[in-house]
Scaffold this active site. Structure first.
Site, PDB file in Angstrom:
ATOM      1  N   CYS A  83     -15.075 -25.964   8.255  1.00  0.00           N
ATOM      2  CA  CYS A  83     -13.775 -25.377   7.899  1.00  0.00           C
ATOM      3  C   CYS A  83     -12.706 -26.460   7.868  1.00  0.00           C
ATOM      4  CB  CYS A  83     -13.417 -24.282   8.899  1.00  0.00           C
ATOM      5  SG  CYS A  83     -11.839 -23.490   8.545  1.00  0.00           S
TER       6      CYS A  83
ATOM      7  N   ASP B 261      -8.028  -6.761   0.026  1.00  0.00           N
ATOM      8  CA  ASP B 261      -7.204  -6.948   1.221  1.00  0.00           C
ATOM      9  C   ASP B 261      -7.939  -6.342   2.385  1.00  0.00           C
ATOM     10  OD1 ASP B 261      -5.743  -4.300   2.439  1.00  0.00           O
ATOM     11  OD2 ASP B 261      -6.343  -4.004   0.372  1.00  0.00           O
TER      12      ASP B 261
ATOM     13  N   ASP C  99       0.882  -1.160   0.000  1.00  0.00           N
ATOM     14  CA  ASP C  99       0.000   0.000   0.000  1.00  0.00           C
ATOM     15  C   ASP C  99       0.928   1.221   0.000  1.00  0.00           C
ATOM     16  OD1 ASP C  99      -2.249   1.508   0.164  1.00  0.00           O
ATOM     17  OD2 ASP C  99      -3.073   0.485   1.909  1.00  0.00           O
TER      18      ASP C  99
ATOM     19  N   CYS D 241      -9.226 -25.784  12.962  1.00  0.00           N
ATOM     20  CA  CYS D 241     -10.482 -26.540  13.060  1.00  0.00           C
ATOM     21  C   CYS D 241     -10.253 -28.046  12.975  1.00  0.00           C
ATOM     22  CB  CYS D 241     -11.459 -26.081  11.982  1.00  0.00           C
ATOM     23  SG  CYS D 241     -12.078 -24.420  12.310  1.00  0.00           S
TER      24      CYS D 241
ATOM     25  N   HIS E  46      -7.471 -19.614  11.423  1.00  0.00           N
ATOM     26  CA  HIS E  46      -8.862 -19.923  11.057  1.00  0.00           C
ATOM     27  C   HIS E  46      -9.506 -18.785  10.257  1.00  0.00           C
ATOM     28  CE1 HIS E  46     -13.034 -20.970  11.015  1.00  0.00           C
ATOM     29  NE2 HIS E  46     -13.275 -19.764  11.511  1.00  0.00           N
TER      30      HIS E  46
ATOM     31  N   CYS F 281      -9.351 -25.761   8.008  1.00  0.00           N
ATOM     32  CA  CYS F 281      -8.070 -25.177   8.413  1.00  0.00           C
ATOM     33  C   CYS F 281      -7.380 -26.023   9.488  1.00  0.00           C
ATOM     34  CB  CYS F 281      -8.254 -23.738   8.907  1.00  0.00           C
ATOM     35  SG  CYS F 281      -8.757 -23.578  10.628  1.00  0.00           S
TER      36      CYS F 281
HETATM   37 ZN   LIG Z   1     -11.007 -23.169  10.669  1.00  0.00          ZN
END
Ligand SMILES: [Zn+2]
Length: 411
Positions: A339, A301, A93, A344, A370, A341
């Site tokens: 999820c 973003d 940025d 999780c 997560h 991830c």
């Molecule tokens: Zn997750």
């Protein structure tokens, strides 16, 4: 030049598209969410974990890296990606938003509704300001040590070339929804004049820094909530060419009224050249990402996913909630059963509740993994839905279950 954008699929009946941005550090499949590592780190998470959760690129901030450790240090290190051990594409940025937000006293979350905040809540009085804008640039006081600095379009380009991200943004004057209409016009004229200076300095630096990978430069579209100003900015910057150099893509910036987000973005994207990528700056709330994608934005973003994670707030398919709430003390299910991830797959809400209550450092790491995965995957799913021709169904299904609205957020 090793920067290009290929469109694979353009949706009929909307501005949405699916494509690939090619950079010297690799491709980005779009639409894509780009997680924010403001100071060359996504707070509390290793770059390997960011890669594993599907992040295709990271966005850092020129203003923060200029102040600390200094953009010359990143240049010496071989550029941002190498410095932070990230093997993929990077964005920076320009610092335009930050010199003003930290100086003028914008809130961390830019107001996305002109009714909720009063002007005095958002813009600091003149004597309290840490930043002063003139036609040449911005003079500001460091929020770290009070030292005085000056950013001009040329300085921003020099700093961003030293940092070495694949995609940079032109230095712009960011306004809020609360600035007066005459001030918005003034700021837009200034942003246009600065855009020309950015292109010229960018061309000079690209030629001078022989052997460095090409860095793409995106122009920033301002104009707040005004249709004529947004359209003028998109027309002027979309066609701008200075000494043979034009923008490689565009950022849609400034304060965006949440209720009008889709309208504002469509005004701009109907005008901008179709064959160049468009980045929606600071937008990352799930419901806003759908609006951005269907109105023709390619990348996004937002610092929100990691910032709220550190306060125990997590996204799920059912909405956003706080893990420190006592109702999770004996909840042995994952944060979000749908999820995939790392968090999780390996931890329960009860464990997360425990580490947040105990103020354990790992709480930030696990919750950030997560939340970033949730947002990255959501936009990946939108991309797939566009290819499969079922974006509208996917959106209706998600928004039918998801309940929580939040704001625009930049660091
Ligand atoms: Zn997750």
């Amino acid at each position: 030049m090793s920067f290009s954008f290929d469109i694979k699929h353009a949706e009929s009946g909307s501005l949405a598209r699916v494509g690939t941005i090619n950079t010297p550090h690799g491709p980005i499949q779009t639409p894509a969410f780009i997680p924010v590592g403001t100071k060359a780190t996504v707070k509390s998470v290793l770059p390997e974990a960011m890669k594993e959760l599907g992040s295709q690129a990271l966005l850092s901030n020129a203003y923060h890296l200029y102040l600390q450790p200094g953009s010359d240090v990143l240049d010496e290190a071989g550029g941002l990606a190498k410095f932070m051990n990230w093997s993929g594409p990077t964005f920076t940025d320009s610092g335009g938003f930050q010199v003003l937000s930290l100086g003028v006293g914008f809130k961390k979350v830019l107001a996305m509704d002109a009714q909720t905040f009063r002007r005095d809540d958002v813009i600091a009085g003149n004597k309290d300001r840490l930043a002063h804008v003139d036609d040449e640039g911005v003079t500001f006081k460091s929020h770290l040590d009070g030292s005085m600095h000056r950013f001009t379009p040329e300085v921003s380009m020099q700093v961003q070339h030293q940092i070495g991200a694949d995609i940079m943004f032109a230095f712009d004057e960011c306004t809020t929804l609360h600035n007066t209409r005459p001030y918005q016009e003034l700021a837009m004229d200034r942003t246009y004049a600065w855009a020309i200076r950015c292109l010229d300095e960018h061309k000079r630096l690209t030629e001078a820094r022989i052997g460095k990978p090409y860095q793409a430069l995106f122009g920033v579209i301002q104009g707040a909530q005004y249709e004529d100003l947004r359209k003028k900015a998109a027309t002027d910057l979309g066609t701008l060419e200075s000494d043979g150099q034009s923008f490689d893509g565009f950022g849609i910036g400034g304060a965006l009224d949440k209720g009008q987000l889709g309208t504002i973005v469509s005004w701009v994207n109907e005008i901008l050249p179709e064959d160049k990528p468009r980045h929606l700056l600071g937008i990352g709330a799930p419901e806003d990402l759908f609006v951005g994608v269907e109105n023709g934005c390619d990348t996004f973003d937002c610092v929100l996913a990691s910032r709220i994670a550190r306060t125990s707030a997590v996204y799920t398919m059912e909405g956003r909630f706080n893990l420190s709430n006592s109702r999770f003390k004996r909840d042995f299910t994952p944060i979000d059963p749908q999820c995939d991830c790392y968090t999780c797959t390996h931890y329960t809400r009860a464990y997360m509740h425990h580490v947040f209550r105990g103020k354990e450092i790992i709480s930030a790491t696990l919750a950030t993994i997560h939340n970033e995965r949730f947002i990255v995957r959501l936009v990946d799913q939108m991309r797939q839905a566009l290819l499969d021709g079922n974006f509208a169904d996917m959106k209706a299904d998600f928004l039918g279950r998801y309940t929580h609205r939040s704001g625009q957020s930049r660091d």
